[in-house]
Enzyme design. Structure first.
Site, PDB file in Angstrom:
ATOM      1  N   MET A   1       1.354   4.075   9.293  1.00 64.08           N
ATOM      2  CA  MET A   1       0.453   4.381   8.187  1.00 64.08           C
ATOM      3  C   MET A   1       0.235   5.884   8.144  1.00 64.08           C
ATOM      4  SD  MET A   1      -3.386   3.066   7.361  1.00 64.08           S
ATOM      5  CE  MET A   1      -4.151   4.616   7.768  1.00 64.08           C
TER       6      MET A   1
ATOM      7  N   GLU B   1     -10.245  -8.561  -0.095  1.00 62.98           N
ATOM      8  CA  GLU B   1      -9.331  -9.143  -1.104  1.00 62.98           C
ATOM      9  C   GLU B   1      -8.096  -9.746  -0.442  1.00 62.98           C
ATOM     10  OE1 GLU B   1      -9.278  -5.994  -0.322  1.00 62.98           O
ATOM     11  OE2 GLU B   1      -7.129  -5.621  -0.168  1.00 62.98           O
ATOM     12  N   ASP B   2      -7.631  -9.127   0.644  1.00 63.84           N
ATOM     13  CA  ASP B   2      -6.454  -9.675   1.348  1.00 63.84           C
ATOM     14  C   ASP B   2      -6.809 -10.993   2.053  1.00 63.84           C
ATOM     15  OD1 ASP B   2      -8.113  -8.157   2.955  1.00 63.84           O
ATOM     16  OD2 ASP B   2      -6.521  -7.270   4.148  1.00 63.84           O
TER      17      ASP B   2
ATOM     18  N   ASP C   1       0.862  -1.180   0.000  1.00 63.86           N
ATOM     19  CA  ASP C   1       0.000   0.000   0.000  1.00 63.86           C
ATOM     20  C   ASP C   1       0.897   1.227   0.000  1.00 63.86           C
ATOM     21  OD1 ASP C   1      -2.162  -1.639   0.043  1.00 63.86           O
ATOM     22  OD2 ASP C   1      -2.835  -1.122   2.068  1.00 63.86           O
TER      23      ASP C   1
ATOM     24  N   HIS D   1      -5.359   9.210   6.702  1.00 60.54           N
ATOM     25  CA  HIS D   1      -6.140   9.775   5.590  1.00 60.54           C
ATOM     26  C   HIS D   1      -7.601   9.394   5.776  1.00 60.54           C
ATOM     27  CE1 HIS D   1      -6.673   5.798   3.694  1.00 60.54           C
ATOM     28  NE2 HIS D   1      -5.519   5.550   4.257  1.00 60.54           N
TER      29      HIS D   1
ATOM     30  N   ASP E   1       0.602   3.946   1.565  1.00 63.18           N
ATOM     31  CA  ASP E   1       0.638   4.722   2.813  1.00 63.18           C
ATOM     32  C   ASP E   1       1.309   3.977   3.964  1.00 63.18           C
ATOM     33  OD1 ASP E   1      -1.296   2.810   3.173  1.00 63.18           O
ATOM     34  OD2 ASP E   1      -2.983   4.198   3.326  1.00 63.18           O
TER      35      ASP E   1
ATOM     36  N   ARG F   1     -11.306   8.004   4.171  1.00 63.65           N
ATOM     37  CA  ARG F   1     -11.668   6.971   3.192  1.00 63.65           C
ATOM     38  C   ARG F   1     -11.743   7.595   1.801  1.00 63.65           C
ATOM     39  NH1 ARG F   1     -13.375   2.005   3.721  1.00 63.65           N
ATOM     40  NH2 ARG F   1     -13.881   2.096   5.930  1.00 63.65           N
TER      41      ARG F   1
ATOM     42  N   TRP G   1     -13.671  -1.510  -1.085  1.00 66.97           N
ATOM     43  CA  TRP G   1     -12.799  -1.812   0.053  1.00 66.97           C
ATOM     44  C   TRP G   1     -13.120  -3.168   0.705  1.00 66.97           C
ATOM     45  CZ3 TRP G   1     -13.576  -2.969   5.122  1.00 66.97           C
ATOM     46  CH2 TRP G   1     -12.413  -2.969   5.921  1.00 66.97           C
TER      47      TRP G   1
HETATM   48  N1  UDH Z   1      -5.541   3.241  -2.942  1.00 71.58           N
HETATM   49  C1  UDH Z   1      -5.297   4.380  -3.695  1.00 71.58           C
HETATM   50  N2  UDH Z   1      -6.335   5.196  -4.011  1.00 71.58           N
HETATM   51  C2  UDH Z   1      -7.598   4.916  -3.614  1.00 71.58           C
HETATM   52  C3  UDH Z   1      -7.826   3.787  -2.841  1.00 71.58           C
HETATM   53  C4  UDH Z   1      -6.785   2.968  -2.485  1.00 71.58           C
HETATM   54  O1  UDH Z   1      -4.170   4.660  -4.076  1.00 71.58           O
HETATM   55  O2  UDH Z   1      -8.490   5.709  -3.953  1.00 71.58           O
HETATM   56  C5  UDH Z   1      -4.416   2.299  -2.704  1.00 71.58           C
HETATM   57  C6  UDH Z   1      -3.370   2.835  -1.761  1.00 71.58           C
HETATM   58  O3  UDH Z   1      -2.146   2.257  -2.080  1.00 71.58           O
HETATM   59  C7  UDH Z   1      -3.889   2.339  -0.436  1.00 71.58           C
HETATM   60  C8  UDH Z   1      -4.315   0.929  -0.842  1.00 71.58           C
HETATM   61  O4  UDH Z   1      -4.883   1.110  -2.118  1.00 71.58           O
HETATM   62  O5  UDH Z   1      -2.896   2.336   0.536  1.00 71.58           O
HETATM   63  C9  UDH Z   1      -5.319   0.310   0.105  1.00 71.58           C
HETATM   64  O6  UDH Z   1      -6.422   1.149   0.228  1.00 71.58           O
HETATM   65  P1  UDH Z   1      -7.547   0.905   1.333  1.00 71.58           P
HETATM   66  O7  UDH Z   1      -8.516   1.982   1.249  1.00 71.58           O
HETATM   67  O8  UDH Z   1      -8.044  -0.484   1.238  1.00 71.58           O
HETATM   68  O9  UDH Z   1      -6.748   0.877   2.654  1.00 71.58           O
HETATM   69  P2  UDH Z   1      -6.300   2.045   3.529  1.00 71.58           P
HETATM   70  O10 UDH Z   1      -5.635   1.390   4.670  1.00 71.58           O
HETATM   71  O11 UDH Z   1      -7.644   2.761   4.028  1.00 71.58           O
HETATM   72  O12 UDH Z   1      -5.496   3.052   2.784  1.00 71.58           O
HETATM   73  C10 UDH Z   1      -8.615   2.023   4.731  1.00 71.58           C
HETATM   74  C11 UDH Z   1      -9.817   2.895   5.017  1.00 71.58           C
HETATM   75  C12 UDH Z   1      -9.408   4.055   5.821  1.00 71.58           C
HETATM   76  C13 UDH Z   1     -10.554   4.661   6.537  1.00 71.58           C
HETATM   77  C14 UDH Z   1     -10.023   5.732   7.444  1.00 71.58           C
HETATM   78  C15 UDH Z   1     -11.066   6.324   8.289  1.00 71.58           C
HETATM   79  N3  UDH Z   1     -10.419   7.236   9.183  1.00 71.58           N
HETATM   80  C1  NGS Z   2     -10.891  -6.720   7.658  1.00 71.97           C
HETATM   81  C2  NGS Z   2     -11.062  -6.711   6.151  1.00 71.97           C
HETATM   82  C3  NGS Z   2      -9.719  -6.679   5.477  1.00 71.97           C
HETATM   83  C4  NGS Z   2      -8.953  -5.462   5.987  1.00 71.97           C
HETATM   84  C5  NGS Z   2      -8.852  -5.502   7.497  1.00 71.97           C
HETATM   85  C6  NGS Z   2      -8.139  -4.297   8.051  1.00 71.97           C
HETATM   86  O1  NGS Z   2     -12.136  -6.705   8.264  1.00 71.97           O
HETATM   87  O2  NGS Z   2      -9.898  -6.614   4.101  1.00 71.97           O
HETATM   88  O3  NGS Z   2     -10.148  -5.563   8.033  1.00 71.97           O
HETATM   89  O4  NGS Z   2      -8.740  -3.175   7.540  1.00 71.97           O
HETATM   90  N1  NGS Z   2     -11.799  -7.914   5.747  1.00 71.97           N
HETATM   91  C7  NGS Z   2     -13.095  -7.874   5.427  1.00 71.97           C
HETATM   92  O5  NGS Z   2     -13.768  -6.883   5.451  1.00 71.97           O
HETATM   93  C8  NGS Z   2     -13.728  -9.192   5.058  1.00 71.97           C
HETATM   94  S1  NGS Z   2      -8.218  -1.732   7.885  1.00 71.97           S
HETATM   95  O6  NGS Z   2      -8.425  -1.536   9.293  1.00 71.97           O
HETATM   96  O7  NGS Z   2      -6.821  -1.689   7.529  1.00 71.97           O
HETATM   97  O8  NGS Z   2      -8.977  -0.793   7.068  1.00 71.97           O
HETATM   98  O9  NGS Z   2      -7.653  -5.426   5.436  1.00 71.97           O
END
Ligand code: UDH
Ligand code: NGS
Length: 344
Positions: free
Chosen positions: A285, A258-259, A193, A288, A195, A290, A255
């Site tokens: 991290m 997939e992992d 990722d 940011h 971030d 959503r 979102w």
């Molecule tokens: N990503 C992008 N652009 C997007 C979405 C995702 O570049 O519009 C990439 C980026 O590398 C990111 C990764 O995909 O780090 C995973 O994105 P994610 O949205 O699954 O995971 P992330 O941990 O955010 O970045 C999770 C939701 C955060 C909610 C925060 C509420 N405070």
């Molecule tokens: C789980 C998600 C994963 C995600 C993890 C952490 O619940 O994809 O949270 O998310 N699985 C499902 O929703 C089935 S996080 O807190 O980083 O946004 O990676």
């Protein structure tokens, strides 16, 4: 008395002849010896000169910048350049021109090869991406020095989803795998990722005998795993491991999940996870909100319940996309791709 006299008188000339002969033999032997010593010394001197010259030329040859990688000695199992824990913070903005100057050994497209030894692995770093330019700058600023200290032969590939449709992280990672292999003969793929920044350079961004989960101790989870099967954030799979699971799923739009699907693929093919410990695996991290068009996917729970049935037909063997543009920037390669739309 007479006998003594006779013997004495007769022995005198014979004895001097014997002495003269002995002296002559000794002289000849000495002459031979001296000649041999000079001869041998001369030969040794030449041999010595030959060795020094030869070693010198080998030394110069090794130092030459044109040394083919195959001729270098393999890098050590543990890089001597590692420093351990790192200070990671995101208060000051990053200037990429400065970052480039600070990393002169990084070639265009974000490629780097150690110059003093042959890297143990050829690693492609794949970043799923859209509208996260500020995060990418921090990633490049922190990761390039770390990856160089880890003595990896590496390249950075940012896979940018074209358009404003729903985001698809896993499909972008599949595209990264396929596109990086067109560029270089990589044997390891680190999926990160944009971030997430490691806080310790002993967390090596390479592949292991089992698929590796690297972001095991994230600040946002209080420096521990959120759950045991968690495989999100940063992971590493060798080319063989990735092919064995038919790559990642292409049909997780939005979102989440997939992992977990990837985790199911790994265990269903008889593999397990490899992980660093919670100290070495610490990472930060960049906070940011959503992203738009990456809302939680309502189908994710149903999908992860059926990985075993779907993984043979959904993955690398069903991947289709169109490259819109490839740009080799000074610190990374960015590939903009049209990955299509979710099936409605
Ligand atoms: N990503 C992008 N652009 C997007 C979405 C995702 O570049 O519009 C990439 C980026 O590398 C990111 C990764 O995909 O780090 C995973 O994105 P994610 O949205 O699954 O995971 P992330 O941990 O955010 O970045 C999770 C939701 C955060 C909610 C925060 C509420 N405070
Ligand atoms: C789980 C998600 C994963 C995600 C993890 C952490 O619940 O994809 O949270 O998310 N699985 C499902 O929703 C089935 S996080 O807190 O980083 O946004 O990676």
């Amino acid at each position: 008395m007479k006998e003594q006299l006779v013997a004495g008188m007769g022995a005198l000339p014979g004895a001097s002849l014997q002495k003269a002969c002995r002296l002559l033999v000794i002289f000849c032997a000495l002459h031979l010896l001296v000649t041999m010593v000079y001869y041998m010394a001369g030969r040794d001197l030449n041999i010595f000169q030959y060795f020094t010259e030869n070693q010198q030329s080998q030394h110069d040859w090794k130092n030459a910048s044109t040394t083919p990688a195959a001729e270098l000695l393999a890098c050590p199992e543990t890089s001597p350049l590692l420093v351990g824990p790192l200070n990671v913070e995101f208060s000051k903005p990053v200037d990429l021109e400065e970052t480039k100057k600070e990393n002169p050994a990084v070639r265009d497209g974000g490629r780097h090869t150690p110059k003093d030894c042959r890297a143990l692995q050829k690693v492609a770093l794949i970043i799923p991406f859209r509208h996260r330019d500020e995060h990418l700058k921090y990633w490049l600023y922190y990761l390039h020095p770390i990856l160089q200290r880890q003595q990896l032969d590496y390249g950075v590939y940012v896979i940018n989803q074209d358009g404003e449709e729903t985001f698809n992280r896993a499909k972008l990672l599949n595209v990264g795998f396929a596109e990086a292999l067109k560029d270089y003969d990589y044997d390891c793929f680190v999926f990160s990722d944009v971030d997430l920044i490691p806080m310790d350079d002993r967390n090596i961004y390479k592949c292991y005998s089992q698929p590796r989960h690297l972001s095991v101790s994230m600040d946002k989870f209080g420096f521990r795993l959120p759950y045991n099967q968690y495989f999100g954030g940063v992971s590493a799979l060798s080319k063989e491991q990735f092919q064995k699971i038919n790559g990642f799923p292409n049909n997780y739009w939005g979102w989440g999940g997939e992992d977990d699907d990837i985790y199911n693929r790994i265990t269903s093919r008889g593999m397990s996870l490899s992980r660093p410990d919670a100290i070495i695996g610490k990472c930060r991290m960049i906070h940011h909100n959503r992203d738009v068009k990456n809302e939680p996917n309502p189908q994710r729970f149903d999908r992860i319940a059926h990985t075993k049935e779907t993984m043979n037909s959904d993955g690398l063997n069903s991947l289709s996309y169109e490259v819109v543009k490839t740009e080799k920037k000074p610190l990374y390669t960015i590939i903009t791709v049209n990955i299509g739309l979710p099936k409605r």
